[in-house]
Enzyme design. Structure first.
Site, PDB file in Angstrom:
ATOM      1  N   ASN A 116      49.587  32.114  38.627  1.00 35.71           N
ATOM      2  CA  ASN A 116      48.670  32.329  37.453  1.00 35.71           C
ATOM      3  C   ASN A 116      48.875  33.391  36.657  1.00 35.71           C
ATOM      4  OD1 ASN A 116      46.508  31.974  35.703  1.00 35.71           O
ATOM      5  ND2 ASN A 116      44.866  32.583  37.112  1.00 35.71           N
ATOM      6  N   CYS A 117      47.994  34.507  36.617  1.00 33.58           N
ATOM      7  CA  CYS A 117      48.286  35.914  35.764  1.00 33.58           C
ATOM      8  C   CYS A 117      48.966  36.753  36.647  1.00 33.58           C
ATOM      9  CB  CYS A 117      46.927  35.985  35.094  1.00 33.58           C
ATOM     10  SG  CYS A 117      45.512  36.089  36.165  1.00 33.58           S
ATOM     11  N   MET A 124      44.627  41.604  34.412  1.00 36.91           N
ATOM     12  CA  MET A 124      45.789  40.689  34.451  1.00 36.91           C
ATOM     13  C   MET A 124      45.578  39.738  33.317  1.00 36.91           C
ATOM     14  SD  MET A 124      46.667  39.719  38.372  1.00 36.91           S
ATOM     15  CE  MET A 124      44.930  39.515  38.650  1.00 36.91           C
ATOM     16  N   CYS A 131      43.291  38.373  30.655  1.00 35.49           N
ATOM     17  CA  CYS A 131      41.997  38.441  30.084  1.00 35.49           C
ATOM     18  C   CYS A 131      41.119  39.482  30.777  1.00 35.49           C
ATOM     19  CB  CYS A 131      41.410  36.960  29.923  1.00 35.49           C
ATOM     20  SG  CYS A 131      39.728  36.921  29.618  1.00 35.49           S
ATOM     21  N   SER A 165      40.845  38.765  34.635  1.00 33.17           N
ATOM     22  CA  SER A 165      41.257  38.671  36.152  1.00 33.17           C
ATOM     23  C   SER A 165      41.366  40.025  36.695  1.00 33.17           C
ATOM     24  CB  SER A 165      42.032  37.734  36.493  1.00 33.17           C
ATOM     25  OG  SER A 165      42.366  37.422  37.872  1.00 33.17           O
ATOM     26  N   ASN A 185      47.859  36.646  40.532  1.00 35.77           N
ATOM     27  CA  ASN A 185      46.688  35.791  41.221  1.00 35.77           C
ATOM     28  C   ASN A 185      47.231  34.355  41.194  1.00 35.77           C
ATOM     29  OD1 ASN A 185      44.503  33.630  39.959  1.00 35.77           O
ATOM     30  ND2 ASN A 185      43.503  35.296  40.841  1.00 35.77           N
ATOM     31  N   TYR A 217      34.939  35.311  40.515  1.00 35.53           N
ATOM     32  CA  TYR A 217      35.462  35.478  39.016  1.00 35.53           C
ATOM     33  C   TYR A 217      34.671  34.629  38.279  1.00 35.53           C
ATOM     34  CZ  TYR A 217      39.168  34.374  35.451  1.00 35.53           C
ATOM     35  OH  TYR A 217      39.973  34.171  34.216  1.00 35.53           O
ATOM     36  N   GLU A 273      36.453  28.379  26.991  1.00 39.10           N
ATOM     37  CA  GLU A 273      35.764  27.618  26.068  1.00 39.10           C
ATOM     38  C   GLU A 273      35.552  26.231  26.279  1.00 39.10           C
ATOM     39  OE1 GLU A 273      36.250  27.044  21.340  1.00 39.10           O
ATOM     40  OE2 GLU A 273      37.975  27.165  22.250  1.00 39.10           O
ATOM     41  N   GLY A 280      38.115  35.329  26.784  1.00 42.60           N
ATOM     42  CA  GLY A 280      38.137  36.738  26.904  1.00 42.60           C
ATOM     43  C   GLY A 280      39.161  37.390  25.825  1.00 42.60           C
TER      44      GLY A 280
END
Length: 732
Positions: free
Chosen positions: A191-192, A401, A403, A405, A424, A560, A565, A699
């Site tokens: 992910n990030c 990370m 936004c 996280s 993540n 988390y 949106e 974010g």
């Protein structure tokens, strides 16, 4: 249906042995009489002559008598459906039989169509808003994004078939949301992350066929930064951050200074003038490099068909060169992009406040705090981190990370705190309002349902992690072999080396605390201590489960606060179909993200901070607070009052203030939100080419004028707009 002999049996039928139901997806759940009644209500609600609740309860009891006669502790859903049909036929309820058959056939057909690639591509070609608007910063009109959306449809269809059936079923129904299904689990992507730029700059790296050496100037370091970001973003599906960019880039700016000083020593006679020359030239180099980085990031397109979701964290450096990098980042953002000086959407700027560094007038970097305030009033960024609070919540200091996280504190074998190069592995989000509505106001039932859903999320998260660990270093060389994730692996090494020992995180997301409490306590519950305790109890339960799963998995599982949106809309839409329009819950068209105060109310920033400050203790894996303001450009001191008030209370704070601009008539302020987009309140302009509309869509900032708005979101933004005009951020 008329009253019948069924009604006479209601008080005499009782299920003795039946305890569990085996669902079609393989799960085993406790038998629930209420679910049988609810299912019959769903079947009959569209009939011209609907049955009464008493009649449906009588039918359910008759069904249960038949089930009881089978003398089994566990029975499967298919058998129950067969008994329901047989009971309806036995009592001559043919209309209900036909309705039940149609209902079941529709559910099967809907499930198949959701997993059918051809059907999904057909929806894309029809510009289905749920597909083309899922990401706030993807322009679905351009070819590369269309290609990514098409590939994503294939990925979703395949992913649903790969994951455990009960997880796929829960995702499709809206009990949970398995994030980034267009990439994961079809591909074993992560992910990030926080990219380890320091490692990559110092030791070099490879992109494609090019071996890249350590940069020898701030300009080269900035250019390499953009290239690294583009390649990392194309090798994962989440955001990426450059933490402490001012401190990491400083040595390369000093190389510029030394070169300029060497030149000056050749041509300039005095040491004082030589240093002055080198200083002026280096400051110009820093500004040009940071401006180039801003433009490069905003003109990049990744393989996902979007600008990389990038954040820059800075503010702690105190040397003159680190200060110059900070000032350049902020000044360039204030200046704006291009001839029209538009607000840059990326990178997200995150400025760190720290007492003794930049917080108070006597601190050495207080002047940079003033520049950050000016930038935030004009461009909404930077958001701010409160250094000490971030350490309290997450165990060490670091930028999020992408936004929101956050990694948790982690030390290597040498006992050093390490954040850069960590990542993540994915998010699965819980639909909390649905649990509240299904519980029908019964707290014991709510807790039982919550426990059941958390069991599904656990399976979903572990499946995500296991899938990512199937990647090979050659799948993403920039991440695994060339330093972005810190340690450099060789072909044949297991990527799990970079994840286990709690080096990586998994995220248990959640949405809709406000709506869940509103169902139990009414829409004005924020001042109700019992209601607040109820929401905090939910968070404590999530954290306890996440901690337990972390010990089982050797990954750091954290709670988390989901930013999404489209998901706030998706969950609400599915729940409206299931429960109908419920005042202040489903009738709004959206759910409230995470623990946020209801946007339709009008708290002062200080009231909002005081209300929300209790939650991040339990949701340290990801969180952010926002405050709504009127136009702030002439009142940065008001914003500073909020930042200062927040420092000891919340770790991460963002600014929402009107910064829209119409180039047709010159209007500055808040554009009017509508279902079709935004329009200038002064001249009615809606042309994205002649207006600059910037909103927080999760974010990050986004430019929603370039695409249709997600259903229901215009109502939320309209509510924000109303309250921005009347709020007083100074608190006076």
């Amino acid at each position: 249906m008329k009253q019948s002999q069924l009604m006479e049996k209601e008080s005499t039928i009782k299920v003795n042995r039946l305890e569990n139901v085996k669902k079609r997806d393989g799960r085993v759940q406790k038998y629930d009489h209420g679910k049988l009644v609810d299912g019959l209500i769903k079947v009959t609600e569209k009939l011209e002559q609907a049955a009464s609740l008493a009649e449906l309860k009588a039918i359910a009891l008759e069904v249960e008598k038949e089930l009881d006669e089978q003398d089994r502790v566990t029975i499967d859903s298919k058998t129950i459906d067969g008994v329901v049909l047989a009971t309806l036929k036995r009592y001559g309820l043919d209309e209900l039989v036909e309705a039940s058959i149609r209902y079941n056939e529709k559910r099967i057909k809907d499930r198949e169509s959701r997993r059918d690639v051809n059907s999904m591509i057909g929806n894309l070609l029809k510009q289905d808003k749920s597909i083309v608007n899922e990401n706030a910063n993807k322009d679905s009109k351009v070819f590369n994004t269309q290609r990514d959306l098409t590939a994503g449809i294939v990925g979703k269809a395949a992913g649903l078939k790969m994951m455990p059936p009960h997880v796929a079923n829960a995702h499709e129904k809206g009990d949970i949301h398995y994030h980034d299904l267009d990439y994961s689990p079809y591909s074993p992507m992560s992910n990030c992350c926080l990219i380890d730029f320091k490692n990559m700059f110092e030791n070099g790296f490879q992109i494609g066929n090019a071996q890249v050496e350590s940069p020898r100037s701030i300009q080269t370091a900035a250019a390499q930064t953009a290239q690294i970001i583009a390649n990392v973003a194309s090798s994962q599906y989440g955001g990426c951050s450059f933490d402490r960019i001012d401190e990491v880039l400083a040595p390369y700016a000093m190389l510029n200074y030394e070169k300029h000083l060497e030149t000056a020593q050749t041509w300039i006679d005095t040491e004082e003038r030589q240093k002055a020359f080198a200083l002026v030239k280096t400051k110009k180099d820093i500004y040009d490099a940071m401006q180039s980085l801003e433009y490069e990031i905003n003109t990049l397109y990744t393989s996902q068909g979007q600008t990389p979701f990038t954040s820059l964290g800075f503010g702690l450096g105190e040397s003159w060169v680190e200060r110059e990098i900070q000032k350049a980042i902020l000044a360039i953002r204030i200046e704006g992009l291009g001839k029209e000086k538009r607000t840059a959407i990326f990178p997200k700027l995150i400025f760190t406040l720290k007492k003794g560094v930049n917080f108070s007038e006597n601190d050495p970097n207080y002047d940079i705090k003033q520049l950050a305030l000016e930038c935030s009033t004009k461009r909404m960024y930077p958001d701010v981190l409160s250094y000490d609070k971030i350490v309290d919540i997450t165990g060490s200091f670091k930028t999020p990370m992408g936004c929101r996280s956050f990694l948790q504190g982690w030390k290597n074998e040498q006992g050093e705190n390490i954040s850069a190069g960590r990542m993540n592995l994915g998010v699965v989000t819980l639909n909390i309002p649905r649990i509240a509505m299904e519980s029908k106001g019964n707290r014991d039932r709510f807790n039982a349902l919550l426990k059941d859903r958390l069991g599904i999320i656990k399976d979903a998260l572990f499946f995500k992690a296991e899938r990512v660990m199937e990647a090979e270093p050659a799948n993403a060389p920039i991440l695994y072999k060339h330093g972005a994730f810190g340690k450099r692996l060789a072909d044949g090494d297991s990527v799990s080396e970079l994840f286990l020992n709690k080096r990586a995180t998994l995220s248990l997301g959640y949405i809709g605390l406000y709506e869940a409490a509103a169902f139990f306590y009414g829409s004005q519950w924020e001042e109700n201590k019992e209601a607040k305790a109820f929401t905090l109890d939910i968070m404590k339960t999530l954290k306890a489960q996440a901690d337990e799963w972390g010990e089982e998995s050797d990954l750091h599982v954290s709670v988390y606060s989901t930013p999404s949106e489209s998901l706030t809309d998706r969950f609400c839409q599915l729940d409206t179909e299931k429960f109908g329009e419920i005042e202040d819950i489903t009738d709004k068209g959206y759910y409230t993200n995470s623990f946020h105060y209801d946007v339709r109310k009008n708290p002062t920033p200080f009231e909002k901070i005081d209300f929300e400050k209790d939650y991040p203790e339990y949701t340290g894996g990801g969180f952010i607070h926002y405050c709504e303001y009127p136009k702030l450009q002439a009142n940065s001191k008001a914003l500073e009052a909020v930042w200062d008030y927040a420092y000891d209370r919340v770790g991460y704070l963002g600014t929402n203030t009107p910064i829209d601009h119409c180039y047709a008539c010159g209007f500055d302020g808040e554009f009017k939100p509508t279902e079709k987009g935004f329009e200038c309140p002064q001249c009615g302009n809606t042309d994205p080419n002649t207006c600059d509309v910037v909103k927080r869509t999760c974010g990050y900032l986004g430019n929603p004028q370039k695409r249709p708005m997600v259903k229901g979101r215009h109502k939320e933004i309209a509510s924000r707009t109303k309250h921005m005009k009347g709020s007083d951020p100074s608190g006076s």
